[in-house]
Design a protein around this motif. Structure first.
Motif, PDB file in Angstrom:
ATOM      1  N   VAL A 135      -1.818  15.262  -7.889  1.00  0.00           N
ATOM      2  CA  VAL A 135      -3.286  15.251  -7.091  1.00  0.00           C
ATOM      3  C   VAL A 135      -3.152  13.632  -6.893  1.00  0.00           C
ATOM      4  N   VAL A 136      -3.458  12.501  -8.032  1.00  0.00           N
ATOM      5  CA  VAL A 136      -3.199  11.175  -8.066  1.00  0.00           C
ATOM      6  C   VAL A 136      -1.797  10.734  -7.272  1.00  0.00           C
ATOM      7  N   THR A 137      -0.647  10.585  -7.461  1.00  0.00           N
ATOM      8  CA  THR A 137       0.432  10.453  -6.985  1.00  0.00           C
ATOM      9  C   THR A 137       0.127  10.962  -5.484  1.00  0.00           C
ATOM     10  N   GLY A 138      -0.291  11.862  -4.745  1.00  0.00           N
ATOM     11  CA  GLY A 138      -0.286  12.134  -3.172  1.00  0.00           C
ATOM     12  C   GLY A 138      -1.346  11.032  -2.900  1.00  0.00           C
ATOM     13  N   VAL A 139      -2.394  11.189  -3.403  1.00  0.00           N
ATOM     14  CA  VAL A 139      -3.507   9.613  -2.444  1.00  0.00           C
ATOM     15  C   VAL A 139      -2.725   8.927  -2.249  1.00  0.00           C
ATOM     16  N   LEU A 140      -2.659   7.775  -4.131  1.00  0.00           N
ATOM     17  CA  LEU A 140      -2.038   6.894  -4.148  1.00  0.00           C
ATOM     18  C   LEU A 140      -0.554   6.602  -3.187  1.00  0.00           C
ATOM     19  N   GLY A 141       0.424   7.329  -2.890  1.00  0.00           N
ATOM     20  CA  GLY A 141       1.574   7.535  -2.438  1.00  0.00           C
ATOM     21  C   GLY A 141       0.938   7.890  -0.734  1.00  0.00           C
ATOM     22  N   MET A 142      -0.445   8.496  -0.349  1.00  0.00           N
ATOM     23  CA  MET A 142      -0.570   7.773   1.187  1.00  0.00           C
ATOM     24  C   MET A 142      -1.015   6.475   1.602  1.00  0.00           C
ATOM     25  N   GLY A 143      -1.786   5.814   0.564  1.00  0.00           N
ATOM     26  CA  GLY A 143      -2.163   4.842   0.645  1.00  0.00           C
ATOM     27  C   GLY A 143      -1.177   3.789   0.360  1.00  0.00           C
ATOM     28  N   TYR A 144      -0.029   4.028  -0.083  1.00  0.00           N
ATOM     29  CA  TYR A 144       1.134   2.869  -0.028  1.00  0.00           C
ATOM     30  C   TYR A 144       1.821   3.334   1.276  1.00  0.00           C
ATOM     31  N   TRP A 145       1.881   4.486   1.582  1.00  0.00           N
ATOM     32  CA  TRP A 145       3.392   4.817   2.905  1.00  0.00           C
ATOM     33  C   TRP A 145       2.283   3.746   4.062  1.00  0.00           C
ATOM     34  N   LEU A 146       0.611   3.817   3.676  1.00  0.00           N
ATOM     35  CA  LEU A 146      -0.332   3.811   5.443  1.00  0.00           C
ATOM     36  C   LEU A 146       0.263   2.564   5.012  1.00  0.00           C
ATOM     37  N   ALA A 186       2.233   0.500   4.297  1.00  0.00           N
ATOM     38  CA  ALA A 186       4.287   0.325   4.660  1.00  0.00           C
ATOM     39  C   ALA A 186       4.103   0.130   6.107  1.00  0.00           C
ATOM     40  N   ALA A 187       3.800   1.472   7.196  1.00  0.00           N
ATOM     41  CA  ALA A 187       3.209   1.659   7.858  1.00  0.00           C
ATOM     42  C   ALA A 187       2.721   0.434   8.688  1.00  0.00           C
ATOM     43  N   ARG A 188       1.784  -0.324   8.308  1.00  0.00           N
ATOM     44  CA  ARG A 188       0.980  -1.328   8.622  1.00  0.00           C
ATOM     45  C   ARG A 188       1.618  -2.626   8.645  1.00  0.00           C
ATOM     46  N   THR A 204      -1.041  15.250 -20.099  1.00  0.00           N
ATOM     47  CA  THR A 204      -2.524  14.403 -20.290  1.00  0.00           C
ATOM     48  C   THR A 204      -1.939  13.369 -19.724  1.00  0.00           C
ATOM     49  N   PHE A 205      -1.154  12.005 -20.641  1.00  0.00           N
ATOM     50  CA  PHE A 205      -0.945  10.869 -20.073  1.00  0.00           C
ATOM     51  C   PHE A 205      -0.124  11.266 -18.873  1.00  0.00           C
ATOM     52  N   VAL A 206       0.649  11.622 -18.146  1.00  0.00           N
ATOM     53  CA  VAL A 206       1.119  11.639 -17.069  1.00  0.00           C
ATOM     54  C   VAL A 206       0.319  11.299 -15.852  1.00  0.00           C
ATOM     55  N   PRO A 207      -0.992  12.154 -15.547  1.00  0.00           N
ATOM     56  CA  PRO A 207      -1.844  11.002 -14.782  1.00  0.00           C
ATOM     57  C   PRO A 207      -1.643   9.677 -14.479  1.00  0.00           C
ATOM     58  N   LEU A 208      -2.305   9.022 -16.146  1.00  0.00           N
ATOM     59  CA  LEU A 208      -2.904   7.656 -16.284  1.00  0.00           C
ATOM     60  C   LEU A 208      -1.674   6.625 -15.739  1.00  0.00           C
ATOM     61  N   ASN A 209      -0.205   7.393 -16.249  1.00  0.00           N
ATOM     62  CA  ASN A 209       0.895   6.395 -15.975  1.00  0.00           C
ATOM     63  C   ASN A 209       1.067   6.714 -14.431  1.00  0.00           C
ATOM     64  N   ASN A 210       0.955   7.228 -13.747  1.00  0.00           N
ATOM     65  CA  ASN A 210       1.379   7.336 -12.253  1.00  0.00           C
ATOM     66  C   ASN A 210       0.331   6.411 -12.041  1.00  0.00           C
ATOM     67  N   LEU A 211      -1.189   6.703 -11.956  1.00  0.00           N
ATOM     68  CA  LEU A 211      -2.069   5.911 -11.978  1.00  0.00           C
ATOM     69  C   LEU A 211      -1.632   4.391 -12.004  1.00  0.00           C
ATOM     70  N   VAL A 212      -1.320   3.581 -12.533  1.00  0.00           N
ATOM     71  CA  VAL A 212      -1.400   2.688 -13.205  1.00  0.00           C
ATOM     72  C   VAL A 212       0.496   2.131 -12.069  1.00  0.00           C
ATOM     73  N   PHE A 213       0.995   2.670 -12.455  1.00  0.00           N
ATOM     74  CA  PHE A 213       2.210   2.939 -11.949  1.00  0.00           C
ATOM     75  C   PHE A 213       2.257   2.829 -10.409  1.00  0.00           C
ATOM     76  N   GLY A 214       1.456   3.795  -9.168  1.00  0.00           N
ATOM     77  CA  GLY A 214       0.798   3.743  -8.085  1.00  0.00           C
ATOM     78  C   GLY A 214       0.416   2.425  -7.709  1.00  0.00           C
ATOM     79  N   ILE A 215      -0.834   1.627  -8.272  1.00  0.00           N
ATOM     80  CA  ILE A 215      -1.723   0.718  -8.161  1.00  0.00           C
ATOM     81  C   ILE A 215      -0.818  -0.198  -7.769  1.00  0.00           C
ATOM     82  N   VAL A 216       0.121  -0.674  -9.497  1.00  0.00           N
ATOM     83  CA  VAL A 216       1.146  -2.126  -9.690  1.00  0.00           C
ATOM     84  C   VAL A 216       1.676  -1.781  -7.968  1.00  0.00           C
ATOM     85  N   LYS A 217       2.471  -0.649  -7.290  1.00  0.00           N
ATOM     86  CA  LYS A 217       3.349  -0.497  -6.237  1.00  0.00           C
ATOM     87  C   LYS A 217       2.407  -1.204  -5.413  1.00  0.00           C
ATOM     88  N   MET A 218       1.787  -0.614  -4.771  1.00  0.00           N
ATOM     89  CA  MET A 218       0.561  -1.033  -3.803  1.00  0.00           C
ATOM     90  C   MET A 218       0.815  -2.561  -3.614  1.00  0.00           C
TER      91      MET A 218
END
Length: 438
Positions: free
Chosen positions: A28-39, A41-43, A155-169
């Protein structure tokens, strides 16, 4: 509401659900941040650069995953019982995944003219070197989440990908002006490389030592020959599934223009996130089945119920609201991707049955049957997609997936029922702390 919250709290005391929910939360975290990332990128980037970035990232993930995804089943199966050999097993997985991914990527770069105009952006020494390095990084990044899951620390996995997704955006936005060509790919790779340092410190300095300490001293770690026999059956099948996940989009990228591929890829990515939800609980099932095979039947039933309970309403929303969801990225995305998103979302329902069955086979080390099912599914998807592409275009991917997964689900249903009813009780329980250990 309180009863629902109470049920969730009760589930979290069970390692099967705690791991599964953590991985689902990660999706879910990856999906939400991924949608934000590609949105974004599209803009911020041109349609051609958007499609090119999608295509290059897909190729990178394909080569990085050649062995990395092949080790997912093996690490989930053997890390729980590896004992003192846990760090060795994890590091061997990292090394082999990076090495084989690097060799495959090098072959790709040397034959770049064969892969069409979209991938010409990688021609030249420095772009090629950056792509090669990204493949090595992504191979380790893929497996570090599996290592955490295999050691009951999902339980550490979503935290890791949350930080990764925010930095990526953030980096995506920062590079939009400075690097309009290539900024998407660079913004994806740099945070990935940076994430390896703290996560692997956590794994090898904290999680692995605690896991080894809790291991039963009398439990003999799996031998390399035993792991090799498992991989001999699991790896060819997993490689076949890899063809569905990554090779199909790469093939599509060679057949359509960059802008069209960008619109295809967005619908494909969203549907794949729903599919990941079904697979998350299945990975947790493999881990818990390795700890305690006597409860395999019970855990399979629980995994099926929870997976269907979670994904069914999401699938319904995706099917009904597909045009609205894709319109967020632009009207052209909705025009070209609605049917694909609906077909791929619907295909997740039979995929739940298939994934639970495959995870039960991994927990039982039934590698031959595992390979047969996976290879059969991949062949069906690839053949049906290629056969339908001239008539239905990119929607052939959705029709091929739905037909193939329905057929395989019907074929394996009888054997799955036997597992759900009887389970595997011949193998003794593995002692690894309490069943509710965090």
């Amino acid at each position: 509401m309180s009863s629902v919250w109470g049920k969730i709290l009760h589930d979290l005391r069970n390692p099967l659900f705690r791991q599964g929910y953590a991985l689902m939360a990660n999706t879910v975290v990856t999906g939400v941040l991924g949608m934000g990332y590609w949105l974004l990128a599209a803009r911020l980037y041109s349609p051609e650069e958007f499609g090119r970035g999608q295509a290059v990232i897909t190729a990178m993930r394909l080569f990085a995953s050649l062995t990395a995804l092949g080790f997912v089943g093996a690490l989930a199966r053997f890390l729980p019982v590896a004992g003192r050999r846990t760090p060795e097993l994890a590091l061997r997985g990292y090394g082999l995944a990076a090495a084989t991914g690097g060799v495959a990527a090098l072959g790709f770069l040397l034959t770049l003219p064969m892969w069409g105009k979209t991938y010409s952006v990688l021609s030249g020494f420095w772009p090629g070197l950056f792509f090669l390095a990204s493949v090595l990084v992504w191979a380790v990044f893929t497996l570090q989440d599996v290592v955490l899951t295999g050691l009951r620390r999902a339980t550490f996995v979503p935290l890791n990908n949350l930080v990764f997704g925010i930095v990526k955006m953030g980096l995506l936005v920062a590079l939009a002006g400075a690097l309009p060509s290539g900024g998407i790919f660079v913004s994806w790779v740099i945070p990935t490389a940076l994430a390896l340092i703290p996560v692997n410190w956590l794994i090898f300095a904290v999680v692995v030592p605690r896991h080894v300490e809790k291991s039963d001293p009398g439990q003999e770690p799996p031998r390399l020959r035993e792991i090799g026999r498992f991989l001999a059956g699991d790896f060819p099948g997993t490689l076949s599934i890899l063809g569905i996940v990554y090779l199909v989009p790469v093939v599509i990228a060679t057949q359509v223009g960059e802008a069209t591929f960008g619109r295809f890829s967005m619908a494909h990515t969203l549907a794949s996130m729903i599919e990941l939800l079904a697979m998350n609980m299945a990975v947790s099932l493999t881990v818990e089945g390795s700890f305690d095979r006597a409860k395999l039947a019970e855990n399979c039933r629980r995994a099926l119920r929870r997976a269907f309970m979670i994904v069914t309403p999401i699938i319904a929303v995706a099917i009904l609201a597909a045009p609205l969801i894709l319109t967020v990225f632009g009207s052209a995305f909705a025009d070209e991707g609605t049917t694909l998103l609906r077909l791929m979302s619907l295909a997740v329902l039979p995929r739940v049955l298939i994934e639970v069955y495959l995870s039960a086979l991994r927990a039982q080390s039934r590698a031959r049957t595992l390979a047969t099912v996976q290879i059969g599914l991949a062949v069906l998807v690839l053949v049906s997609t290629v056969a339908l592409f001239p008539y239905t275009g990119v929607n052939a991917v959705g029709y091929g997936l739905l037909f193939s997964e329905l057929l395989v689900a019907v074929l394996i249903f009888g054997n799955l029922r036997k597992i759900l009813k009887f389970g595997e009780t011949r193998t003794p329980v593995v002692t690894q702390g309490s069943s509710g250990a965090a």
